[in-house]
Design a protein around this motif. Structure first.
Motif, short mmCIF file in Angstrom:
data_model
loop_
_atom_site.label_atom_id
_atom_site.label_comp_id
_atom_site.label_asym_id
_atom_site.label_seq_id
_atom_site.Cartn_x
_atom_site.Cartn_y
_atom_site.Cartn_z
N LYS A 126 0.84 -1.21 0.00
CA LYS A 126 0.00 0.00 0.00
C LYS A 126 0.88 1.26 0.00
O LYS A 126 0.63 2.19 -0.77
N ALA A 127 1.91 1.28 0.83
CA ALA A 127 2.80 2.44 0.90
C ALA A 127 3.54 2.64 -0.43
O ALA A 127 3.69 3.77 -0.91
N ARG A 128 3.98 1.54 -1.04
CA ARG A 128 4.69 1.63 -2.32
C ARG A 128 3.78 2.25 -3.37
O ARG A 128 4.17 3.18 -4.08
N LYS A 129 2.56 1.75 -3.45
CA LYS A 129 1.63 2.26 -4.46
C LYS A 129 1.23 3.70 -4.19
O LYS A 129 1.11 4.50 -5.12
N GLU A 130 1.03 4.04 -2.92
CA GLU A 130 0.67 5.42 -2.57
C GLU A 130 1.78 6.39 -2.95
O GLU A 130 1.52 7.55 -3.25
N ASN A 131 3.03 5.91 -2.92
CA ASN A 131 4.17 6.75 -3.28
C ASN A 131 4.48 6.70 -4.77
O ASN A 131 5.45 7.31 -5.22
N GLY A 132 3.68 5.95 -5.52
CA GLY A 132 3.84 5.92 -6.97
C GLY A 132 5.01 5.09 -7.47
O GLY A 132 5.47 5.28 -8.59
N PHE A 133 5.49 4.16 -6.65
CA PHE A 133 6.62 3.31 -7.05
C PHE A 133 6.13 1.99 -7.65
O PHE A 133 5.14 1.43 -7.18
N ARG A 134 6.84 1.53 -8.65
CA ARG A 134 6.68 0.17 -9.12
C ARG A 134 7.70 -0.66 -8.36
O ARG A 134 8.68 -0.12 -7.83
N ILE A 135 7.51 -1.95 -8.32
CA ILE A 135 8.50 -2.81 -7.64
C ILE A 135 9.87 -2.60 -8.27
O ILE A 135 10.88 -2.51 -7.56
N GLU A 136 9.90 -2.48 -9.58
CA GLU A 136 11.17 -2.31 -10.30
C GLU A 136 11.90 -1.03 -9.88
O GLU A 136 13.12 -0.96 -9.96
N ASP A 137 11.16 -0.02 -9.47
CA ASP A 137 11.77 1.24 -9.03
C ASP A 137 12.54 1.08 -7.73
O ASP A 137 13.47 1.85 -7.46
N SER A 187 16.12 -7.66 -4.70
CA SER A 187 15.63 -7.95 -6.05
C SER A 187 14.13 -7.73 -6.17
O SER A 187 13.42 -7.63 -5.16
N VAL A 188 13.67 -7.69 -7.40
CA VAL A 188 12.24 -7.59 -7.68
C VAL A 188 11.51 -8.77 -7.02
O VAL A 188 10.46 -8.60 -6.41
N ALA A 189 12.09 -9.96 -7.16
CA ALA A 189 11.47 -11.17 -6.59
C ALA A 189 11.35 -11.06 -5.06
O ALA A 189 10.31 -11.44 -4.50
N THR A 190 12.37 -10.55 -4.41
CA THR A 190 12.33 -10.42 -2.95
C THR A 190 11.28 -9.41 -2.53
O THR A 190 10.53 -9.65 -1.58
N ILE A 191 11.20 -8.29 -3.23
CA ILE A 191 10.18 -7.29 -2.91
C ILE A 191 8.79 -7.89 -3.09
O ILE A 191 7.91 -7.73 -2.24
N SER A 192 8.60 -8.61 -4.18
CA SER A 192 7.32 -9.28 -4.42
C SER A 192 7.00 -10.27 -3.30
O SER A 192 5.87 -10.33 -2.82
N ASN A 193 8.01 -11.04 -2.88
CA ASN A 193 7.80 -12.00 -1.78
C ASN A 193 7.41 -11.29 -0.49
O ASN A 193 6.55 -11.76 0.25
N ILE A 194 8.06 -10.17 -0.21
CA ILE A 194 7.73 -9.40 0.99
C ILE A 194 6.28 -8.94 0.93
O ILE A 194 5.51 -9.12 1.88
N GLU A 195 5.88 -8.37 -0.21
CA GLU A 195 4.52 -7.85 -0.34
C GLU A 195 3.47 -8.95 -0.28
O GLU A 195 2.35 -8.71 0.15
N ARG A 196 3.82 -10.15 -0.71
CA ARG A 196 2.89 -11.27 -0.67
C ARG A 196 2.92 -11.99 0.67
O ARG A 196 2.15 -12.91 0.90
#
Length: 117
Positions: free
Chosen positions: A15-26, A33-42
């Motif tokens: 939610k915080a990432r999206k509110e700040n306008g960031f993509r995972i890749e950013d 890594s992108v995969a680790t960020i995705s794992n954290i969010e999930r």
């Protein structure tokens, strides 16, 4: 930390990432890594706490604020659940167009915890 807590932390971070306008890749870099960020969010439980803290830092969030953020998130989910149940009441009363108008305001992703409701 319980896996449920990890899942809720992931929801708050997403939610915080999206509110700040960031993509995972950013946010991905040589340390996360992108995969680790995705794992954290999930809420994947095998992610090291150091990676979660690093991501919080990148988002400008302080780990000491997590308890309040988690409580606020819980309250928001409870309010949303009540509103969605009320929408079901409109549908049951045959007011489907009105219910759809309200439902379109919510923008829930298919992955949202309340999407099945």
């Amino acid at each position: 930390m319980h896996s449920f807590d990890i899942h809720r932390i992931g929801e708050v971070i997403r939610k915080a990432r999206k509110e700040n306008g960031f993509r995972i890749e950013d946010l991905a870099d040589e340390k996360i890594s992108v995969a680790t960020i995705s794992n954290i969010e999930r809420g994947v439980p095998h992610v090291r706490i150091e990676k979660i803290m690093y991501l919080l830092n990148k988002l400008g969030m302080d780990a000491s604020d997590l308890p309040k953020m988690l409580e606020d998130h819980k309250d928001m989910l409870q309010e949303l659940k009540v509103e969605l149940v009320a929408l079901e009441g409109l549908i049951d009363a045959g007011q489907c167009k009105e219910a759809l108008t309200f439902l379109k305001q919510y923008e829930l992703s298919d992955e949202h915890v309340l999407a099945p409701l």
